[in-house]
Motif scaffolding. Structure first.
Motif, PDB file in Angstrom:
ATOM      1  N   GLY A  94     -50.850 -28.406  -9.517  1.00 40.25           N
ATOM      2  CA  GLY A  94     -51.473 -28.342 -10.841  1.00 40.25           C
ATOM      3  C   GLY A  94     -50.975 -27.140 -11.610  1.00 40.25           C
ATOM      4  N   ARG A  95     -50.710 -27.352 -12.909  1.00 38.15           N
ATOM      5  CA  ARG A  95     -50.248 -26.264 -13.755  1.00 38.15           C
ATOM      6  C   ARG A  95     -51.319 -25.844 -14.759  1.00 38.15           C
ATOM      7  NH1 ARG A  95     -45.623 -28.330 -16.013  1.00 38.15           N
ATOM      8  NH2 ARG A  95     -44.132 -27.224 -14.713  1.00 38.15           N
ATOM      9  N   SER A  96     -52.407 -26.599 -14.880  1.00 39.99           N
ATOM     10  CA  SER A  96     -53.418 -26.365 -15.911  1.00 39.99           C
ATOM     11  C   SER A  96     -54.075 -24.999 -15.730  1.00 39.99           C
ATOM     12  CB  SER A  96     -54.490 -27.450 -15.863  1.00 39.99           C
ATOM     13  OG  SER A  96     -55.154 -27.429 -14.616  1.00 39.99           O
ATOM     14  N   ALA A  97     -54.652 -24.494 -16.826  1.00 43.90           N
ATOM     15  CA  ALA A  97     -55.319 -23.178 -16.785  1.00 43.90           C
ATOM     16  C   ALA A  97     -56.436 -23.128 -15.740  1.00 43.90           C
ATOM     17  CB  ALA A  97     -55.853 -22.827 -18.169  1.00 43.90           C
TER      18      ALA A  97
ATOM     19  N   TYR B 146     -77.849 -19.830   1.600  1.00 43.56           N
ATOM     20  CA  TYR B 146     -77.023 -19.961   0.384  1.00 43.56           C
ATOM     21  C   TYR B 146     -76.349 -18.631   0.048  1.00 43.56           C
ATOM     22  CZ  TYR B 146     -75.934 -20.068  -4.586  1.00 43.56           C
ATOM     23  OH  TYR B 146     -75.303 -19.939  -5.793  1.00 43.56           O
ATOM     24  N   TYR B 147     -77.121 -17.534   0.090  1.00 47.61           N
ATOM     25  CA  TYR B 147     -76.534 -16.240  -0.237  1.00 47.61           C
ATOM     26  C   TYR B 147     -75.543 -15.774   0.817  1.00 47.61           C
ATOM     27  CZ  TYR B 147     -79.655 -15.809  -4.195  1.00 47.61           C
ATOM     28  OH  TYR B 147     -80.282 -16.023  -5.397  1.00 47.61           O
ATOM     29  N   ARG B 148     -75.750 -16.171   2.071  1.00 46.74           N
ATOM     30  CA  ARG B 148     -74.784 -15.848   3.125  1.00 46.74           C
ATOM     31  C   ARG B 148     -73.452 -16.563   2.907  1.00 46.74           C
ATOM     32  NH1 ARG B 148     -74.838 -11.629   6.763  1.00 46.74           N
ATOM     33  NH2 ARG B 148     -76.995 -11.025   7.035  1.00 46.74           N
ATOM     34  N   LEU B 149     -73.530 -17.824   2.498  1.00 45.96           N
ATOM     35  CA  LEU B 149     -72.316 -18.623   2.351  1.00 45.96           C
ATOM     36  C   LEU B 149     -71.568 -18.327   1.056  1.00 45.96           C
ATOM     37  CD1 LEU B 149     -73.646 -22.086   3.563  1.00 45.96           C
ATOM     38  CD2 LEU B 149     -72.073 -20.587   4.790  1.00 45.96           C
ATOM     39  N   SER B 150     -72.297 -17.938   0.000  1.00 43.07           N
ATOM     40  CA  SER B 150     -71.680 -17.840  -1.329  1.00 43.07           C
ATOM     41  C   SER B 150     -71.398 -16.400  -1.735  1.00 43.07           C
ATOM     42  CB  SER B 150     -72.580 -18.505  -2.378  1.00 43.07           C
ATOM     43  OG  SER B 150     -73.826 -17.826  -2.457  1.00 43.07           O
ATOM     44  N   VAL B 151     -71.023 -15.556  -0.768  1.00 39.75           N
ATOM     45  CA  VAL B 151     -70.633 -14.182  -1.121  1.00 39.75           C
ATOM     46  C   VAL B 151     -69.476 -14.232  -2.134  1.00 39.75           C
ATOM     47  CG1 VAL B 151     -69.719 -12.005  -0.245  1.00 39.75           C
ATOM     48  CG2 VAL B 151     -71.408 -13.285   1.089  1.00 39.75           C
ATOM     49  N   LEU B 152     -68.519 -15.129  -1.869  1.00 37.11           N
ATOM     50  CA  LEU B 152     -67.437 -15.409  -2.808  1.00 37.11           C
ATOM     51  C   LEU B 152     -67.472 -16.902  -3.102  1.00 37.11           C
ATOM     52  CD1 LEU B 152     -64.580 -13.439  -0.982  1.00 37.11           C
ATOM     53  CD2 LEU B 152     -66.042 -12.592  -2.815  1.00 37.11           C
ATOM     54  N   THR B 153     -67.161 -17.297  -4.321  1.00 35.19           N
ATOM     55  CA  THR B 153     -67.202 -18.723  -4.662  1.00 35.19           C
ATOM     56  C   THR B 153     -65.940 -19.141  -5.410  1.00 35.19           C
ATOM     57  OG1 THR B 153     -68.359 -18.315  -6.754  1.00 35.19           O
ATOM     58  CG2 THR B 153     -69.726 -18.764  -4.833  1.00 35.19           C
ATOM     59  N   VAL B 154     -65.529 -20.359  -5.145  1.00 32.53           N
ATOM     60  CA  VAL B 154     -64.430 -20.994  -5.876  1.00 32.53           C
ATOM     61  C   VAL B 154     -64.971 -22.289  -6.463  1.00 32.53           C
ATOM     62  CG1 VAL B 154     -62.141 -22.044  -5.738  1.00 32.53           C
ATOM     63  CG2 VAL B 154     -62.676 -20.039  -4.350  1.00 32.53           C
ATOM     64  N   GLU B 155     -64.864 -22.435  -7.766  1.00 39.31           N
ATOM     65  CA  GLU B 155     -65.285 -23.671  -8.438  1.00 39.31           C
ATOM     66  C   GLU B 155     -64.036 -24.507  -8.697  1.00 39.31           C
ATOM     67  OE1 GLU B 155     -68.282 -24.673  -9.198  1.00 39.31           O
ATOM     68  OE2 GLU B 155     -69.531 -22.872  -8.973  1.00 39.31           O
ATOM     69  N   LEU B 156     -63.964 -25.675  -8.042  1.00 39.25           N
ATOM     70  CA  LEU B 156     -62.810 -26.549  -8.244  1.00 39.25           C
ATOM     71  C   LEU B 156     -63.076 -27.486  -9.412  1.00 39.25           C
ATOM     72  CD1 LEU B 156     -61.412 -27.683  -4.795  1.00 39.25           C
ATOM     73  CD2 LEU B 156     -60.208 -26.568  -6.637  1.00 39.25           C
ATOM     74  N   PRO B 157     -62.215 -27.503 -10.408  1.00 41.02           N
ATOM     75  CA  PRO B 157     -62.464 -28.366 -11.575  1.00 41.02           C
ATOM     76  C   PRO B 157     -62.205 -29.830 -11.233  1.00 41.02           C
ATOM     77  CG  PRO B 157     -60.333 -27.318 -11.777  1.00 41.02           C
ATOM     78  CD  PRO B 157     -60.970 -26.727 -10.541  1.00 41.02           C
ATOM     79  N   PRO B 158     -62.959 -30.747 -11.821  1.00 39.10           N
ATOM     80  CA  PRO B 158     -62.636 -32.166 -11.649  1.00 39.10           C
ATOM     81  C   PRO B 158     -61.317 -32.486 -12.350  1.00 39.10           C
ATOM     82  CG  PRO B 158     -64.396 -31.898 -13.260  1.00 39.10           C
ATOM     83  CD  PRO B 158     -64.157 -30.546 -12.669  1.00 39.10           C
ATOM     84  N   LEU B 159     -60.685 -33.547 -11.946  1.00 37.82           N
ATOM     85  CA  LEU B 159     -59.371 -33.887 -12.482  1.00 37.82           C
ATOM     86  C   LEU B 159     -59.416 -34.120 -13.990  1.00 37.82           C
ATOM     87  CD1 LEU B 159     -56.439 -34.363 -11.879  1.00 37.82           C
ATOM     88  CD2 LEU B 159     -56.976 -36.694 -11.162  1.00 37.82           C
ATOM     89  N   ARG B 160     -60.543 -34.630 -14.500  1.00 41.42           N
ATOM     90  CA  ARG B 160     -60.634 -34.903 -15.939  1.00 41.42           C
ATOM     91  C   ARG B 160     -60.621 -33.617 -16.763  1.00 41.42           C
ATOM     92  NH1 ARG B 160     -65.480 -35.821 -13.583  1.00 41.42           N
ATOM     93  NH2 ARG B 160     -67.221 -34.471 -14.204  1.00 41.42           N
ATOM     94  N   GLU B 161     -60.858 -32.451 -16.123  1.00 40.08           N
ATOM     95  CA  GLU B 161     -60.862 -31.177 -16.838  1.00 40.08           C
ATOM     96  C   GLU B 161     -59.600 -30.363 -16.553  1.00 40.08           C
ATOM     97  OE1 GLU B 161     -64.470 -29.115 -15.925  1.00 40.08           O
ATOM     98  OE2 GLU B 161     -65.754 -30.750 -16.629  1.00 40.08           O
ATOM     99  N   ARG B 162     -58.534 -31.054 -16.115  1.00 37.88           N
ATOM    100  CA  ARG B 162     -57.267 -30.381 -15.798  1.00 37.88           C
ATOM    101  C   ARG B 162     -56.150 -30.979 -16.652  1.00 37.88           C
ATOM    102  NH1 ARG B 162     -56.797 -30.828  -9.372  1.00 37.88           N
ATOM    103  NH2 ARG B 162     -54.660 -30.263  -9.960  1.00 37.88           N
ATOM    104  N   PRO B 163     -56.083 -30.618 -17.931  1.00 39.44           N
ATOM    105  CA  PRO B 163     -55.109 -31.239 -18.832  1.00 39.44           C
ATOM    106  C   PRO B 163     -53.683 -31.075 -18.331  1.00 39.44           C
ATOM    107  CG  PRO B 163     -56.055 -29.245 -19.801  1.00 39.44           C
ATOM    108  CD  PRO B 163     -56.875 -29.566 -18.601  1.00 39.44           C
ATOM    109  N   GLY B 164     -52.950 -32.197 -18.311  1.00 41.30           N
ATOM    110  CA  GLY B 164     -51.548 -32.183 -17.910  1.00 41.30           C
ATOM    111  C   GLY B 164     -51.320 -32.348 -16.429  1.00 41.30           C
TER     112      GLY B 164
END
Length: 922
Positions: free
Chosen positions: A617-620, A773-791
């Motif tokens: 993926g190249r999208s922002a 939840y707080y133990r697992l989410s010390v760091l988080t990555v939100e993966l965008p759905p494909l419809r929000e990845r232009p190009g």
């Protein structure tokens, strides 16, 4: 015991950033200590009260409490108590700028090291790092900072680490080490994100944005502050929000004078709240208002703000940097109004403040302003000397910056732009000849378009003795025939609007551009009805085209209001010749600017990663994911990866592991939704022989197998409450117990978890443990759905077709343009996984031929997905068949999970079960 518990609670409040609550708990402890008569406990409570009071905004009162603690301590008291007293007093003295701070901080660190209590002396060590930084001894400061970073990381004292980085960044700013300040600010922001404290995060974003602005990058500051204010307004302190608004107002002003209206609205929102706060925050808001009002010549707003600022200066000693900014604003307004005496007075007051602040870059700004004021006042020799001093100060400031890009931005920043003052005002031809020489020098030496515009307008005003003026430029692209004011001097808004209008008319009527000289606008029927002419008493005006070859790129407008200052034909002829030279310079500067923009775009595209550790993926949005993977790979902290089904959460987990220190260790994964609780516990933690029916031997679980490596738990949100409790215990203790075993086993495992669920909502509904939840989410990555990845659909299509062809040993099939367009239009509820499955089916159906719309139509599922409006499809399908197909599609995308498929379709769980039965899909 109640007193001790209150002290512990006060300490916890301090660590959590709730300082008012910490003071309350510490005072409760003091009341109880009065009954218990425990002197050491009283010292501890006084220290905690001092810490809370100081961090809550009253360092003087806090120091009194710290001194009371010092008076109560005895030489034979326990070492931890003595450390606390020296550390608390030292940090408060440091905040108040008292030289005695070093002695207390050094004693705290020495006592802590001698007693093996380095954790207790860590804040004092951080304070010493800040002291060294303020003294300019950065090598020693950086050594201490590394010690703090290492120890704070080991002890997971991330709040202390963030505070240390932030304070060092501030110290770096004050000494013009702006590239270092940027680096420290980014590290502080990373720590604030790790902590998840909304207030801390907003404060870190605001500090970093302020550094961006000082580096001559107002656009970066605007972007960061807008994001901060958009995302967390409800969760943050109103004071921090107001400060961020003030900083955004200032950044917008520097980015573009056209943003003055938005800036004013932000200041109006922030000022009521900040007037109730401590002086430094009120001063920041008032100074920003002065800067805005000076640029807009808004005397009605400027004077009240200046009066309020002077009242604050009588009450307290203000930050010298803010004082310098206020004086620069006062000088700017005075020069715009022609009040040279006030401008010179303000510049000299600013120079005094600049000497106190110690910033060479601020000194450069004030000295440059002084040069402008002297030049306007006709003192050419002193103006030249001031310009020389300003350039020297600018070079001194730039010499403290190692990053060449930051140096470049500083040189071009408007506030620090050093213009050579005009030579002594000469009469007639001599004056005009000097101006042409200046014009030639500007053409050859000034690459920046805005700086060139300012030089051109200032020179034109001086050459013909005009009072006011502006430059209008043609737009680009769709606005190529429209003129807009690009720069104005001493002009009110109404006059600028009127001039914009009649400049367009002149150019349009002349066909190729015709100059205009008006001796008395009040007697000229073309201008008699313009509000600015009658209201502001304009007598004489000049307007000439900026002509580069055969192309008109803009106009120069000049006017006078004085009875005896009428323009002549000689002025017109000179200005025409001058404008022709200026137009060539402006056209070249515009071309350079366009090439620079294009170069930045190309460089950005070249830097954009198309593939990263299995992700494509190249999208922002995906570039942000790659950046997070880079950042999180350097840590051993847990990461929670969130995103819809099919977005590639396991690929992200593998990428984090492959780019981290555990890259050569084992990586194991488990889908927590696909296995029953009784089996999941054994799978994760192992079992001993005989623990349950079929347990015929001892077996290590995934935690044991992944010891030293990484364990990825997919769909962790689907765990039962009982399993959540067991997982929490494993994460907290770093130990697991096999099913049926009596003794735990220590494991060193980095846990990466993923879920498609909204865990915050699950916590709120009581279905997921908050502590887990707080133990697992010390760091988080939100993966965008494909419809929000232009190009990215096109990139992924090329990638999958190439891989499918290699796996089949066949050439890559050609893809019809209509099919590609259909792929990009479709919303892909099943995301990347669904796209891959669809392409595999198309490649199979196409055989060795191209993938055409006919291939798509040959498959009912593909038909419904990609060609819903095709008349051949619409005629062939009944409503029932369409519904059945959509359910099949959703089930495939959800890997058979019916609840998830129902969510994709926007129907209830009961409905999808009924439809599955109806269409025989079970």
């Amino acid at each position: 015991e109640r007193a001790r518990l209150s002290c512990r609670l006060a300490e916890a409040h301090c660590e959590s950033g709730r300082f008012s609550a910490a003071v309350d708990s510490a005072r409760e402890a003091l009341e109880l200590v009065g009954v218990a008569r425990d002197r050491e406990l009283r010292v501890r409570a006084l220290c905690l009260a001092a810490v809370g009071t100081g961090r809550d905004g009253d360092p003087e009162a806090a120091l009194a409490e710290a001194e009371a603690a010092r008076a109560a301590v005895r030489p034979g008291d326990a070492v931890p108590v003595r450390i606390d007293v020296h550390r608390t007093a030292g940090l408060l003295l440091l905040r108040l700028g008292r030289p005695a701070a070093r002695r207390d901080l050094e004693q705290a660190v020495e006592l802590a090291r001698g007693a093996g209590l380095s954790a207790r002396g860590l804040p004092a060590l951080a304070g010493l790092a800040l002291l060294e930084a303020r003294a300019g001894d950065w090598p020693r400061a950086e050594l201490r900072l590394r010690d703090v970073q290492r120890a704070a990381g080991d002890q997971r004292r991330y709040r202390l680490l963030e505070a240390t980085l932030s304070r060092l960044a501030t110290a770096a700013v004050r000494q013009d080490r702006l590239d270092l300040a940027l680096e420290l600010g980014r590290q502080a922001l990373q720590e604030a994100r790790r902590l998840g404290d909304a207030d801390l995060l907003l404060a870190a974003q605001s500090r970093l944005a302020e550094t961006f602005q000082r580096c001559g990058r107002p656009s970066g500051a605007v972007s960061l502050l807008r994001e901060a204010l958009r995302d967390r307004l409800d969760a943050t302190s109103s004071t921090l929000t107001d400060v961020a608004r003030v900083l955004l107002a200032g950044a917008l002003l520097e980015e573009s004078s056209e943003q003055a209206g938005t800036s004013r609205l932000l200041l109006e929102q922030a000022m009521p709240g900040l007037r109730r706060q401590q002086e430094d925050l009120r001063v920041l808001a008032l100074v920003t208002e002065l800067e805005r009002a000076a640029l807009r010549e808004d005397t009605d707003r400027f004077e009240p703000a200046l009066i309020e600022l002077h009242a604050l200066r009588r009450q307290a000693t203000l930050d010298p940097e803010l004082v310098v900014r206020a004086e620069l604003a006062r000088a700017e307004l005075a020069l715009r109004r022609g009040d040279t005496a006030t401008a010179l007075e303000a510049c000299r007051a600013g120079l005094a403040g600049g000497e106190v602040s110690g910033s060479a870059l601020q000194r450069a700004a004030v000295t440059a302003m002084l040069g402008r004021a002297l030049a306007v006042g006709g003192d050419a020799a002193d103006a030249e000397a001031a310009a020389r001093q300003a350039r020297e100060a600018l070079e001194q400031g730039c010499a403290r910056v190692a990053d060449p890009e930051v140096v470049r931005d500083l040189r071009t920043r408007a506030a620090y732009r050093i213009a050579v003052p005009a030579p002594p005002v000469a009469a007639g031809a001599d004056r005009r000849l000097s101006t042409l020489y200046e014009m030639i020098r500007a053409i050859n030496s000034e690459p920046d378009l805005d700086a060139l515009l300012e030089s051109i307008l200032d020179m034109a005003l001086r050459a013909v003795g005009a009072e006011r003026g502006m430059i209008l430029l043609k737009g680009e692209g769709a606005d190529a025939e429209e003129f807009a004011v690009r720069l104005a001097r001493n002009l009110d808004e109404q006059t600028a609007r009127d001039a914009e209008g009649y400049s367009r008319n002149i150019i349009r009527e002349a066909g190729g551009g015709r100059s205009l000289l008006v001796l008395d606008a009040r007697d000229d029927e073309r201008f008699r009805d313009l509000a600015s002419v009658s209201l502001y008493g304009i007598r004489s005006l000049l307007c000439v085209p900026l002509r580069a070859g055969e192309t008109i790129i803009g106009t120069v407008y000049l006017d006078n209001r004085s009875e005896g200052a009428l323009f002549s034909q000689a002025d017109l002829r000179f200005l025409e010749a001058f404008a022709d030279h200026a137009a060539v310079a402006l056209r070249n500067a515009r071309r350079r600017e366009a090439l620079s923009r294009e170069n930045r775009v190309l460089q950005s595209a070249a830097r954009a990663r198309v593939r990263f550790a299995g992700l494509v993926g190249r999208s922002a949005p995906m570039q942000r994911v790659y950046d997070l993977i880079d950042t999180f790979s350097t840590s051993d902290l847990p990461v929670l990866i969130r995103g819809d089904s099919g977005t590639g959460k396991e690929l992200v987990a593998r990428a984090i592991q492959l780019n981290g220190a555990r890259r050569r260790a084992v990586f194991l994964s488990e889908n927590c939704a696909s296995i029953a609780d009784s089996l999941l516990e054994s799978e994760l933690f192992g079992h001993v022989k005989g623990a349950f029916t079929g347990a015929d031997r001892d077996r290590g679980g995934l935690f044991e197998q992944a010891d030293g490596g990484t364990l990825f738990l997919d769909e962790v949100g689907d765990m039962s409450p009982a399993m959540q409790a067991k997982l929490l215990r494993a994460l907290q203790e770093g130990e697991v117990r096999r099913v049926g075993a009596s003794a735990p086993l220590h494991v060193n495992v980095r846990v990466l978890a993923a879920t498609h669920r909204n865990l915050e909502a699950e916590v709120g509904a009581g279905r997921f443990r908050e502590d887990l939840y707080y133990r697992l989410s010390v760091l988080t990555v939100e993966l965008p759905p494909l419809r929000e990845r232009p190009g990215d659909v096109r990139l992924l299509t090329e990638f999958f077709l190439d891989r499918i062809a290699r796996e089949r040993g066949r050439p890559v099939p050609a893809l019809d343009r209509a099919v590609q367009d259909a792929l990009e239009r479709y919303g892909w509820p099943g995301n990347v996984r669904q796209l891959e499955n669809a392409l595999q089916r198309m490649a199979l159906l196409a055989g060795d031929g191209p993938i055409t719309p006919a291939v798509v139509r040959s498959d009912a599922g593909l038909r419904r997905q990609l060609l819903p409006g095709d008349p051949q499809v619409a005629a062939a399908e009944s409503l029932a068949a369409s519904e059945r197909g959509r359910i099949e599609e959703a089930l495939r995308a959800a890997a058979g999970n019916r609840d998830r498929a129902a969510g994709m379709l926007g129907i209830s769980r009961a409905t999808i079960y009924r439809k599955i039965k109806q269409y025989g899909l079970g």
